[in-house]
Design an enzyme around this catalytic site. Structure first.
Site, PDB file in Angstrom:
ATOM      1  N   GLY A  53      -0.463   3.425   2.817  1.00  0.00           N
ATOM      2  CA  GLY A  53      -0.544   2.783   4.129  1.00  0.00           C
ATOM      3  C   GLY A  53      -1.798   3.159   4.887  1.00  0.00           C
ATOM      4  O   GLY A  53      -1.899   2.949   6.093  1.00  0.00           O
ATOM      5  N   GLU A  54      -2.782   3.715   4.179  1.00  0.00           N
ATOM      6  CA  GLU A  54      -4.004   4.199   4.825  1.00  0.00           C
ATOM      7  C   GLU A  54      -5.281   3.589   4.259  1.00  0.00           C
ATOM      8  O   GLU A  54      -6.364   3.915   4.730  1.00  0.00           O
ATOM      9  CB  GLU A  54      -4.093   5.730   4.712  1.00  0.00           C
ATOM     10  CG  GLU A  54      -2.973   6.484   5.395  1.00  0.00           C
ATOM     11  CD  GLU A  54      -2.968   6.350   6.917  1.00  0.00           C
ATOM     12  OE1 GLU A  54      -4.014   5.970   7.515  1.00  0.00           O
ATOM     13  OE2 GLU A  54      -1.905   6.615   7.515  1.00  0.00           O
ATOM     14  N   GLU A  71       4.238   0.912  -7.681  1.00  0.00           N
ATOM     15  CA  GLU A  71       3.769  -0.401  -8.136  1.00  0.00           C
ATOM     16  C   GLU A  71       4.876  -1.179  -8.839  1.00  0.00           C
ATOM     17  O   GLU A  71       5.075  -2.372  -8.578  1.00  0.00           O
ATOM     18  CB  GLU A  71       2.556  -0.215  -9.053  1.00  0.00           C
ATOM     19  CG  GLU A  71       1.375   0.398  -8.339  1.00  0.00           C
ATOM     20  CD  GLU A  71       0.538   1.327  -9.202  1.00  0.00           C
ATOM     21  OE1 GLU A  71      -0.372   1.951  -8.634  1.00  0.00           O
ATOM     22  OE2 GLU A  71       0.792   1.448 -10.413  1.00  0.00           O
ATOM     23  N   SER A 109       0.850  -1.190   0.000  1.00  0.00           N
ATOM     24  CA  SER A 109       0.000   0.000   0.000  1.00  0.00           C
ATOM     25  C   SER A 109       0.882   1.234   0.000  1.00  0.00           C
ATOM     26  O   SER A 109       1.618   1.466   0.963  1.00  0.00           O
ATOM     27  CB  SER A 109      -0.910   0.015   1.232  1.00  0.00           C
ATOM     28  OG  SER A 109      -1.622   1.244   1.330  1.00  0.00           O
ATOM     29  N   GLY A 110       0.812   2.007  -1.071  1.00  0.00           N
ATOM     30  CA  GLY A 110       1.616   3.220  -1.138  1.00  0.00           C
ATOM     31  C   GLY A 110       1.336   4.156   0.016  1.00  0.00           C
ATOM     32  O   GLY A 110       2.245   4.621   0.701  1.00  0.00           O
TER      33      GLY A 110
END
Length: 185
Positions: free
Chosen positions: A89-90, A152, A86-87
């Site tokens: 992280g949220e 990605e 997850s870029g």
């Protein structure tokens, strides 16, 4: 600018991004994978596709790997690992998964642009990837690529390198892995 020029820029960005990933964190991940009973992967959108590629290679390496959300994915247990890409992280669905897996006692891993994110705070292992976020908030690398492409691509290549490391640990080569390749194509 032509395709070759764009390709050269992309390769340069990937090289800078991947050279900055802490090798000790990736080695900790490799050791954790080898010690885990089952490995689960999760991600959303294009990051999710990269995580599916990781699950495929883990399975081809003879490991018990699963993609979260598939109908045949078993439950996670204490001796298992959840790897999230997850870029930000949220992502709320991934945050929920991390909380559940951690609550069960499974090892939670996050590959991310944002190590201090909500998921990063729950993770046992964080793999920081210095790649530009979609929102361009100032974190990470500046990139010519749209949205989260650098992140990605970085996790795809990083995880392919991780597979090579696991192959070393398990004394595998491509031909020994081929027996686990899909044969109903």
């Amino acid at each position: 600018m032509g395709i070759t020029s764009y390709t050269d820029k992309i390769i340069g960005e990937l090289s800078r991004s991947l050279r900055a990933v802490p090798e000790d964190a990736v080695e900790q991940l490799a050791e954790g994978i080898l010690a885990s009973r089952k490995i689960f992967v999760a991600g959303a959108g294009r990051s999710g596709l990269m995580m599916k590629a990781l699950a495929m290679r883990l399975m081809q390496a003879g490991l018990d790997a699963h993609v979260v959300g598939e109908t045949i994915t078993p439950g996670i247990a204490k001796e298992d690992m959840l790897i999230i890409g997850s870029g930000s992280g949220e992502t709320s669905s991934l945050l929920s998964m991390a909380g559940k897996a951690g609550g069960i006692g499974a090892t939670v891993v996050l590959a991310t642009i944002s190590p201090a994110s909500s998921i990063g705070k729950l993770a046992d292992i964080v793999i920081p990837i210095p790649a530009s976020p979609k929102e361009r908030t100032g974190e990470g690398e500046v990139t010519v690529q749209p949205m989260g492409s650098l992140f990605e691509q970085s996790i795809l290549l990083l995880f392919d390198a991780l597979i090579l490391r696991l192959m070393d640990h398990r004394k595998l080569d491509s031909s020994s892995m081929f027996g686990n390749h899909a044969n109903l194509e």
